[in-house]
Design a protein around this motif. Structure first.
Motif, PDB file in Angstrom:
ATOM      1  N   UNK A 279       0.830  -1.203   0.000  1.00  0.00           N
ATOM      2  CA  UNK A 279       0.000   0.000   0.000  1.00  0.00           C
ATOM      3  C   UNK A 279       0.864   1.252   0.000  1.00  0.00           C
ATOM      4  N   UNK A 280       1.880   1.273   0.845  1.00  0.00           N
ATOM      5  CA  UNK A 280       2.784   2.431   0.892  1.00  0.00           C
ATOM      6  C   UNK A 280       3.524   2.604  -0.431  1.00  0.00           C
ATOM      7  N   UNK A 281       3.908   1.496  -1.057  1.00  0.00           N
ATOM      8  CA  UNK A 281       4.571   1.577  -2.360  1.00  0.00           C
ATOM      9  C   UNK A 281       3.659   2.168  -3.412  1.00  0.00           C
ATOM     10  N   UNK A 282       2.378   1.777  -3.420  1.00  0.00           N
ATOM     11  CA  UNK A 282       1.421   2.330  -4.374  1.00  0.00           C
ATOM     12  C   UNK A 282       1.212   3.822  -4.156  1.00  0.00           C
ATOM     13  N   UNK A 283       1.118   4.219  -2.878  1.00  0.00           N
ATOM     14  CA  UNK A 283       0.945   5.647  -2.566  1.00  0.00           C
ATOM     15  C   UNK A 283       2.163   6.436  -3.031  1.00  0.00           C
ATOM     16  N   UNK A 284       3.349   5.898  -2.806  1.00  0.00           N
ATOM     17  CA  UNK A 284       4.577   6.577  -3.216  1.00  0.00           C
ATOM     18  C   UNK A 284       4.631   6.711  -4.738  1.00  0.00           C
ATOM     19  N   UNK A 285       4.265   5.645  -5.463  1.00  0.00           N
ATOM     20  CA  UNK A 285       4.262   5.692  -6.933  1.00  0.00           C
ATOM     21  C   UNK A 285       3.261   6.723  -7.444  1.00  0.00           C
ATOM     22  N   UNK A 286       2.089   6.799  -6.823  1.00  0.00           N
ATOM     23  CA  UNK A 286       1.070   7.767  -7.222  1.00  0.00           C
ATOM     24  C   UNK A 286       1.574   9.189  -7.003  1.00  0.00           C
TER      25      UNK A 286
END
Length: 142
Positions: free
Chosen positions: A110-117
């Motif tokens: 989840x944190x990785x997806x937020x960072x990518x966004x």
């Protein structure tokens, strides 16, 4: 020079402290305050058995009692730990650790997806936009 005389109870307390030098050590190490010692002395009196451990002759017994109580508490904690370990179900523990690992993996994804966004939003959308970000103030000559 005029010498101030202290209240008689304060004089008695000073004499009491001189007879019980271990009290001084207790106060200096921060275990007690003079106010606490004075109040106990005032309420209990000089003859209370509590004060025996603060005389020089009472010191070894006080240390022995303190060491004995510390050892007993350590043994009790150790016995509780052994009992807990004996009653522990290893399979259940492994199951809980697996669930915790899965939860941590989900949070990391989840944190990785937020960072990518967030990184996609901050990328410049052309030369004009990129120039404005590097140079926020536009100065032109007239």
């Amino acid at each position: 020079m005029v010498k101030k005389s202290l209240h008689p109870s304060v004089e008695q307390f000073k004499n009491f402290v001189k007879k019980h030098p271990e009290l001084i050590k207790e106060v200096r190490t921060g275990k007690k305050t003079w106010q606490e010692v004075y109040e106990e002395w005032y309420l209990l009196g000089e003859d209370d058995p509590k004060w025996a451990k603060y005389t020089k002759t009472g010191k070894p017994t006080a240390i022995k009692e303190e060491t004995k109580s510390n050892n007993e508490s350590k043994n009790a904690i150790f016995n509780q730990l052994i009992t807990y370990l004996k009653n522990m179900d290893v399979n259940q523990l492994q199951h809980y650790l697996g669930q915790m690992s899965e939860a941590i993996d989900s949070v990391q994804q989840l944190l990785g997806q937020i960072r990518d966004t967030n990184q996609n939003k901050t990328e410049p959308e052309g030369n004009g936009e990129q120039w404005r970000r590097r140079h926020p103030f536009s100065f032109r000559k007239d």
